[in-house]
Motif scaffolding. Structure first.
Motif, PDB file in Angstrom:
ATOM      1  N   ALA A  19       0.940  -1.020   0.030  1.00 36.14           N
ATOM      2  CA  ALA A  19       0.022  -0.057   0.081  1.00 36.14           C
ATOM      3  C   ALA A  19       0.990   1.267  -0.017  1.00 36.14           C
ATOM      4  CB  ALA A  19      -0.957  -0.166   1.281  1.00 36.14           C
ATOM      5  N   SER A  20       2.052   1.191   0.818  1.00 35.54           N
ATOM      6  CA  SER A  20       2.874   2.227   0.735  1.00 35.54           C
ATOM      7  C   SER A  20       3.718   2.538  -0.411  1.00 35.54           C
ATOM      8  CB  SER A  20       3.811   2.099   1.763  1.00 35.54           C
ATOM      9  OG  SER A  20       4.653   3.064   1.980  1.00 35.54           O
ATOM     10  N   LEU A  21       3.893   1.431  -1.182  1.00 32.23           N
ATOM     11  CA  LEU A  21       4.676   1.476  -2.447  1.00 32.23           C
ATOM     12  C   LEU A  21       3.712   2.220  -3.514  1.00 32.23           C
ATOM     13  CD1 LEU A  21       6.958  -1.753  -2.694  1.00 32.23           C
ATOM     14  CD2 LEU A  21       7.777   0.948  -2.437  1.00 32.23           C
ATOM     15  N   ASP A  26       4.406   4.215  -7.380  1.00 32.65           N
ATOM     16  CA  ASP A  26       3.345   4.303  -8.260  1.00 32.65           C
ATOM     17  C   ASP A  26       2.506   5.602  -8.473  1.00 32.65           C
ATOM     18  OD1 ASP A  26       4.159   1.575  -8.076  1.00 32.65           O
ATOM     19  OD2 ASP A  26       2.089   0.923  -7.558  1.00 32.65           O
ATOM     20  N   ALA A  27       2.553   6.517  -7.240  1.00 28.36           N
ATOM     21  CA  ALA A  27       1.580   7.823  -7.530  1.00 28.36           C
ATOM     22  C   ALA A  27       2.744   8.901  -7.939  1.00 28.36           C
ATOM     23  CB  ALA A  27       0.872   8.138  -6.476  1.00 28.36           C
ATOM     24  N   LEU A  28       3.802   8.973  -6.787  1.00 31.22           N
ATOM     25  CA  LEU A  28       4.886  10.016  -6.999  1.00 31.22           C
ATOM     26  C   LEU A  28       5.609   9.374  -8.176  1.00 31.22           C
ATOM     27  CD1 LEU A  28       5.658  10.962  -3.299  1.00 31.22           C
ATOM     28  CD2 LEU A  28       4.191  12.183  -5.000  1.00 31.22           C
ATOM     29  N   GLY A  29       5.867   8.020  -8.288  1.00 31.85           N
ATOM     30  CA  GLY A  29       6.999   7.848  -9.525  1.00 31.85           C
ATOM     31  C   GLY A  29       8.332   7.960  -9.068  1.00 31.85           C
ATOM     32  N   ILE A  30       8.437   7.879  -7.715  1.00 32.30           N
ATOM     33  CA  ILE A  30      10.021   7.662  -7.216  1.00 32.30           C
ATOM     34  C   ILE A  30      10.258   6.058  -7.601  1.00 32.30           C
ATOM     35  CG2 ILE A  30      11.728   7.795  -5.396  1.00 32.30           C
ATOM     36  CD1 ILE A  30       9.643   9.657  -4.018  1.00 32.30           C
ATOM     37  N   GLU A  31      11.565   5.949  -8.054  1.00 25.20           N
ATOM     38  CA  GLU A  31      11.836   4.507  -8.448  1.00 25.20           C
ATOM     39  C   GLU A  31      12.290   3.566  -7.344  1.00 25.20           C
ATOM     40  OE1 GLU A  31      15.288   2.098 -11.282  1.00 25.20           O
ATOM     41  OE2 GLU A  31      14.645   4.262 -11.678  1.00 25.20           O
ATOM     42  N   LEU A  32      11.849   2.477  -7.021  1.00 25.69           N
ATOM     43  CA  LEU A  32      12.084   1.603  -6.269  1.00 25.69           C
ATOM     44  C   LEU A  32      13.410   0.726  -6.358  1.00 25.69           C
ATOM     45  CD1 LEU A  32      11.755  -0.145  -3.563  1.00 25.69           C
ATOM     46  CD2 LEU A  32      10.484  -1.615  -4.745  1.00 25.69           C
ATOM     47  N   ARG A  44      11.496  -5.159   7.243  1.00 30.59           N
ATOM     48  CA  ARG A  44      11.657  -5.296   5.850  1.00 30.59           C
ATOM     49  C   ARG A  44      11.755  -3.611   5.371  1.00 30.59           C
ATOM     50  NH1 ARG A  44       7.701  -8.585   2.948  1.00 30.59           N
ATOM     51  NH2 ARG A  44       9.066  -9.922   3.890  1.00 30.59           N
ATOM     52  N   VAL A  45      12.839  -3.325   4.709  1.00 29.70           N
ATOM     53  CA  VAL A  45      12.925  -2.013   4.154  1.00 29.70           C
ATOM     54  C   VAL A  45      13.109  -1.822   2.531  1.00 29.70           C
ATOM     55  CG1 VAL A  45      14.677   0.075   4.290  1.00 29.70           C
ATOM     56  CG2 VAL A  45      14.619  -1.737   6.058  1.00 29.70           C
ATOM     57  N   ALA A  46      12.476  -0.830   2.008  1.00 30.93           N
ATOM     58  CA  ALA A  46      12.303  -0.509   0.715  1.00 30.93           C
ATOM     59  C   ALA A  46      13.171   0.572   0.537  1.00 30.93           C
ATOM     60  CB  ALA A  46      10.917  -0.063   0.335  1.00 30.93           C
ATOM     61  N   GLU A  56      13.155   5.709   2.924  1.00 36.22           N
ATOM     62  CA  GLU A  56      13.103   4.469   3.198  1.00 36.22           C
ATOM     63  C   GLU A  56      11.890   3.918   3.779  1.00 36.22           C
ATOM     64  OE1 GLU A  56      18.190   4.114   4.033  1.00 36.22           O
ATOM     65  OE2 GLU A  56      16.468   3.542   5.723  1.00 36.22           O
ATOM     66  N   LEU A  57      11.351   3.159   3.201  1.00 36.84           N
ATOM     67  CA  LEU A  57      10.111   2.521   3.989  1.00 36.84           C
ATOM     68  C   LEU A  57      10.379   1.391   4.749  1.00 36.84           C
ATOM     69  CD1 LEU A  57       7.823   2.839   0.680  1.00 36.84           C
ATOM     70  CD2 LEU A  57       8.307   4.544   2.427  1.00 36.84           C
ATOM     71  N   VAL A  58       9.983   1.515   5.998  1.00 40.99           N
ATOM     72  CA  VAL A  58      10.434   0.335   6.978  1.00 40.99           C
ATOM     73  C   VAL A  58       9.096  -0.342   7.586  1.00 40.99           C
ATOM     74  CG1 VAL A  58      11.566  -0.137   9.071  1.00 40.99           C
ATOM     75  CG2 VAL A  58      12.306   1.944   7.698  1.00 40.99           C
TER      76      VAL A  58
END
Ligand code: CO
Length: 134
Positions: A19-21, A26-32, A44-46, A56-58
């Protein structure tokens, strides 16, 4: 004199990585760039790099880790801002000399060899600050 060099990353604690990604990627378009499990932190960290810094999404992967307790107590949202410093021991000594409350009195070493330490949010008006020496 120890010097702050840059904002290294901003960390956001999330309940649901997908949901966070769907917002950050997807909405802001920042590359994972990468997503990985960090067993030492039970999370888990993105990593979403952006102009020399990173979002960083934790997400906690267990029920009883520090980050899981934080999420249960405060809900999802901003977790910390990380500042790169050229001399972490020197900066911790400087902060101690100014009676700034620290979470880590001594730097810890991450799996990648980076030294880091957290400064208590009481000192900064409510923002958890991580210091990083690359
Ligand atoms: Co961090």
């Amino acid at each position: 004199m120890p010097t702050i060099k840059a904002i290294n990353h901003v960390a956001v604690v999330v309940e649901d990585m997908d949901a966070s990604l769907s917002f950050w990627r997807d909405a802001l378009g920042i590359e994972l760039h990468e997503m990985r499990d960090v067993p030492a932190e039970q999370s888990r960290v993105a990593f979403l790099p952006l102009a020399g810094a990173e979002v960083e999404l934790v997400m906690p992967t267990t029920e009883d880790s520090g980050i899981a307790k934080y999420l249960a107590k405060r809900g999802p949202g901003m977790h910390h801002i990380c500042l790169e410093v050229d001399d972490i021991e020197g900066m911790l000594a400087q902060l101690r000399a100014k009676n700034i409350r620290l979470i880590n009195e001594e730097p810890r070493t991450g799996a990648d060899g980076r030294k880091y330490a957290f400064v208590h949010p009481q000192a900064s008006g409510g923002v958890l600050v991580e210091l990083y020496q690359l």
